[in-house]
Design an enzyme around this catalytic site. Structure first.
Site, mmCIF file in Angstrom:
data_model
loop_
_atom_site.group_PDB
_atom_site.id
_atom_site.type_symbol
_atom_site.label_atom_id
_atom_site.label_comp_id
_atom_site.label_asym_id
_atom_site.label_seq_id
_atom_site.Cartn_x
_atom_site.Cartn_y
_atom_site.Cartn_z
ATOM 1 N NE ARG A 98 -4.090 -1.797 0.332
ATOM 2 C CZ ARG A 98 -4.062 -3.069 -0.076
ATOM 3 N NH1 ARG A 98 -3.020 -3.530 -0.740
ATOM 4 N NH2 ARG A 98 -5.080 -3.868 0.163
ATOM 5 C CB SER A 128 -8.979 -1.436 4.148
ATOM 6 O OG SER A 128 -9.300 -2.632 3.503
ATOM 7 C CD GLU A 154 -6.182 1.298 2.099
ATOM 8 O OE1 GLU A 154 -6.032 0.188 2.607
ATOM 9 O OE2 GLU A 154 -6.866 1.499 1.080
#
Ligand SMILES: Cc1cc2nc3c(=O)[nH]c(=O)nc-3n(C[C@H](O)[C@H](O)[C@H](O)COP(=O)(O)OP(=O)(O)OC[C@H]3O[C@@H](n4cnc5c(N)ncnc54)[C@H](O)[C@@H]3O)c2cc1C
Length: 333
Positions: free
Chosen positions: A162, A232, A328
């Protein structure tokens, strides 16, 4: 010449947001013009795609740019390899679907990830054991300060879980204009994640994997069109082995994924669920009843409320597990 005008900015979290100078650029020249306009502005430039990974402020001052060039094409690199060129404004899932229809392997596990192609390299999108980095050939960008074009190879992108150079050293400094993928006609099924293997035949067809991923995601994740969310809300934490071992002695059932460098990745959703948050609601926001990693917006809330809830969850997980979760979706404005 694209015009800047005030506009309401739709976003998957359903937060109210007004962009004061919103520009939808439909050509390379329009992107360059928008950047020149932003350079004369004192407020920072905001670059948005589908706004599915953003926590937006009620008001975005300055220029907000959305790239809308959405063409794609391909060339055969050899009898097995296809180079796919996709412009930044294309909807990511539409590209996945089109490639799967042609029987090309590589991005079928990344089906149904919301957003545009241009955002895919920013956080190196990933799902079901596959990351963009696995199939990426290069990323074409335009520098915000002088409109210069440049091409980043996969190594240049410094991809990690990520993460990429576009989230760090180049954050806010380049606009992604095009992404080039290296797909294959040779089957390369990746079924090690979740119950994908149980949902397909042996050997699986690429279309079957795509369908299985779509079905699984629809079962587990809330549809932002129905219930606001940004997917998420926290990334999965990666711990040193000694810390993970200590936790595993206390919680033997804790899902854990050893990494090549000896560290151990944990499932943030499991940690949140263990703290009792799954399915709970606080005012306009809550934790999704089927997936504790997803914070949901029932409507009428503002971003401050959401951030207070997120901080409470993060602090509780830290108290219980001594693990600090990282958000995130990115704050904008
Ligand atoms: C229901 C749901 C499920 C999700 N599932 C996943 C998942 O499985 N895996 C995963 O990785 N993510 C997932 N996400 C997160 C999200 O879909 C991805 O991060 C996606 O790539 C964001 O695309 P976007 O176009 O909406 O980007 P935005 O949210 O608009 O922007 C995200 C970031 O990218 C930057 N950006 C956008 N376009 C450009 C551009 N052209 N040039 C430079 N910077 C740009 C923005 O400035 C911002 O920093 C999910 C989100 C939702 C709502």
């Amino acid at each position: 010449m694209a015009l800047a005008k005030a506009a309401t900015l739709d976003n998957t979290l359903g937060l109210p947001c007004r962009a004061e100078r919103f520009i939808v650029a439909t050509s390379h020249d329009e992107i360059r013009n928008a950047l020149a306009m932003a350079a004369n502005d004192t407020a920072p430039l905001n670059i948005v795609g589908g706004a599915s990974n953003l926590i937006l402020a009620p008001r975005l001052s300055g220029v907000t740019l959305q790239v809308a060039c959405d063409d794609w094409w391909w060339e055969e690199s050899d009898d097995q390899t296809i180079l796919v060129y996709a412009q930044a404004g294309l909807v990511w899932h539409d590209l996945v679907e089109a490639c799967v229809e042609r029987g090309w392997w590589g991005i079928e596990n990344l089906a149904l990830i919301p957003g545009h192609v241009g955002a895919a390299p920013i956080q190196n999108i990933g799902a079901y054991g596959v990351e963009l980095a696995d199939v990426l050939d290069s990323v074409h960008v335009m520098y915000c300060d002088d409109g210069r074009d440049a091409v980043f190879s996969r190594d240049d992108c410094e991809f990690a879980y990520r993460d990429s150079i576009f989230k760090r050293a180049l954050a806010g400094r380049v606009v992604v204009t095009q992404v080039v993928l290296r797909l294959s006609r040779s089957p390369s099924p990746r079924l090690g994640y979740g119950d994908l293997a149980k949902r397909v035949s042996v050997p699986p067809k690429v279309q079957e994997i795509f369908d299985a991923v779509c079905a699984t995601r629809r079962e587990k994740l809330p549809d932002p069109a129905v219930l606001g969310n940004a997917g998420s809300f926290f990334t999965n934490p990666v711990l040193e082995a000694t810390h993970a071992e200590r936790l595993l002695r206390e919680y033997p059932a804790m899902p854990h994924f050893p990494q090549l460098d000896g560290s151990v990745k944990l499932a943030a959703g499991w940690l949140i669920e263990r703290c009792g948050f799954k399915g709970m609601r606080w005012g306009a926001f809550g934790v999704h009843e089927r997936q504790a990693l997803v914070l949901v917006h029932f409507g009428g809330g503002d971003r401050q409320e959401l951030l207070v809830l997120a901080d409470h969850i993060r602090d509780t997980v830290h108290q219980v597990f001594e693990v600090m979760l990282e958000r995130e979706p990115r704050l904008m404005g």
